[in-house]
Design an enzyme around this catalytic site. Structure first.
Site, PDB file in Angstrom:
ATOM      1  N   ASP A  12      50.274  36.351  50.080  1.00 24.83           N
ATOM      2  CA  ASP A  12      50.362  35.093  50.814  1.00 24.83           C
ATOM      3  C   ASP A  12      51.461  35.241  51.868  1.00 24.83           C
ATOM      4  O   ASP A  12      52.622  35.040  51.564  1.00 24.83           O
ATOM      5  CB  ASP A  12      50.667  33.956  49.838  1.00 24.83           C
ATOM      6  CG  ASP A  12      50.851  32.607  50.502  1.00 24.83           C
ATOM      7  OD1 ASP A  12      50.554  32.474  51.697  1.00 24.83           O
ATOM      8  OD2 ASP A  12      51.311  31.683  49.811  1.00 24.83           O
ATOM      9  N   GLU A  60      55.293  29.649  58.459  1.00 19.19           N
ATOM     10  CA  GLU A  60      54.346  28.717  57.849  1.00 19.19           C
ATOM     11  C   GLU A  60      54.909  28.135  56.565  1.00 19.19           C
ATOM     12  O   GLU A  60      54.717  26.946  56.261  1.00 19.19           O
ATOM     13  CB  GLU A  60      53.016  29.434  57.569  1.00 19.19           C
ATOM     14  CG  GLU A  60      51.896  28.533  57.087  1.00 19.19           C
ATOM     15  CD  GLU A  60      51.788  28.390  55.579  1.00 19.19           C
ATOM     16  OE1 GLU A  60      50.933  27.620  55.116  1.00 19.19           O
ATOM     17  OE2 GLU A  60      52.566  29.051  54.842  1.00 19.19           O
ATOM     18  N   HIS A  87      52.670  32.673  44.945  1.00 17.58           N
ATOM     19  CA  HIS A  87      54.126  32.473  44.995  1.00 17.58           C
ATOM     20  C   HIS A  87      54.841  33.104  43.797  1.00 17.58           C
ATOM     21  O   HIS A  87      55.877  32.612  43.358  1.00 17.58           O
ATOM     22  CB  HIS A  87      54.484  30.992  45.127  1.00 17.58           C
ATOM     23  CG  HIS A  87      54.283  30.457  46.506  1.00 17.58           C
ATOM     24  ND1 HIS A  87      54.947  29.348  46.995  1.00 17.58           N
ATOM     25  CD2 HIS A  87      53.492  30.878  47.529  1.00 17.58           C
ATOM     26  CE1 HIS A  87      54.570  29.115  48.235  1.00 17.58           C
ATOM     27  NE2 HIS A  87      53.681  30.030  48.576  1.00 17.58           N
TER      28      HIS A  87
END
Length: 354
Positions: free
Chosen positions: A176, A208, A319
């Site tokens: 990610d 982001e 994450h």
């Protein structure tokens, strides 16, 4: 996925890129796209843009991913040489303690996030400390020694690298969303190979994870773009700990995921689905009733409203230092992006019937 494409992916995933410190990763990305792009540019904050120039009368499509990853930042050097840290983006306090980390100072410094041994803890009082209460141990005996190696404001990332799993799956930190920037670059390359009529941009945005900041800049700067396709990861729900009652079904290996609702423009949803069908690409659908949680949320409100779409890579354990994807999904996504670019001229203009 061919060897040079996989090398590019591994290089991206092995290059630290926490929000606000994306330059090393952007160098890897721009070096790759220069081989086939007509022009490559980078703005003041590091957003990188590559373009395939098409027919001036055809629409312009931007394929985007964000280069930044979550991490930490040194906020204090204690008298005893330990480092206090703060979050960069949505770092998870439940997976950080006991991990190897790298402090990206002028020269990289290895460390660990300390975790008191189980023998010395009272299990009845075990809890997950906030990131602000955790510390990095670089081995320094005092603050003076620590400051010879690091300083306040240095970014910190987990030290995990790309690991091969079975069945074409990989695990790494920062999938990610370096996987998304890989797909944007590869989508551009494959669109250029097909010599599509549309002008196609590939974009690797910054920041982001801290509020879609790079997308807000790019959405204004690329004022000729008719449609944005934001590539990101989404939660795979096929591992045992996920409650499918709360999250729609998304599986690794079942193809890229097309978003519907919210920022996802219906004309682009139709284009993506028709492109997938035409090229024999398996896809999945995902509902976005409120927001997408991706750069598309910034793109679609830029300049009075720009048609935008999110297409996602199924990702387990987002994450964490051990995110998992299927490289077949990623390769299929790059093919889908090229197919969308190829079909854009026939599908434009992108609007809704009222």
């Amino acid at each position: 996925m061919r060897d040079f494409q996989r090398t590019f992916l591994d290089d991206l995933l092995s290059t630290a890129s926490p929000s606000g410190f994306e330059a090393p990763s952007q160098r890897v990305w721009t070096e790759y796209v220069r081989e086939f792009a007509d022009e490559v540019s980078v703005d003041a904050y590091g957003n990188a843009v590559a373009v395939h120039e098409g027919d001036p009368d055809a629409p312009t499509v931007a394929l985007t991913g964000h280069a930044d990853e979550i991490g930490f930042i040194v906020r204090d050097v204690l008298d005893d040489g330990f480092l206090r840290i703060a979050r960069i983006g949505g770092s998870d306090r439940t997976v950080s303690k006991g991990q190897h980390v790298t402090v990206h100072a002028d020269e990289p410094v290895q460390g660990v996030i300390g975790q008191t041994a189980i023998h010395l803890r009272d299990p009845a009082k075990d809890e997950y400390e906030e990131i602000s209460g955790q510390f990095v141990d670089i081995g320094a005996p005092d603050a003076e020694t620590a400051r010879e190696h690091v300083e306040v404001g240095d970014p910190v990332t987990f030290s995990t690298e790309v690991e091969e799993l079975v069945d074409d799956r990989i695990a790494a930190r920062g999938i990610d969303n370096r996987a998304g920037t890989w797909a944007a670059a590869e989508g551009l390359r494959r669109a250029a190979d097909r010599d599509v009529d549309a002008t196609v941009y590939a974009v690797s945005t910054v920041q982001e994870e801290v509020g879609l900041k790079g997308a807000q800049m790019v959405g204004v700067d690329l004022d000729a773009v008719d449609a944005f396709v934001a590539v990101d990861v989404t939660h795979a729900t096929d591992n045992p700990d996920v409650d499918r009652e709360r999250q729609g079904p998304v599986e690794l290996g079942a193809g890229p995921v097309i978003g519907r609702g919210s920022a996802n423009h219906p004309a682009l949803v139709d284009l993506a689905r028709e492109s997938a069908t035409g090229d024999g690409i398996d896809v999945q659908l995902q509902a976005a009733g409120t927001r997408t949680g991706t750069d598309a949320d910034a793109f679609y409100t830029a300049r009075g409203g720009v048609p935008s779409l999110t297409i996602s890579i199924p990702n387990r354990y987002m994450h964490t230092p051990v995110e998992v994807i299927d490289t077949g999904d990623l390769n299929a996504l790059a093919d889908l992006l090229a197919a969308i670019a190829n079909g854009a001229a026939d599908a434009a203009p992108f609007g809704v019937d009222v």
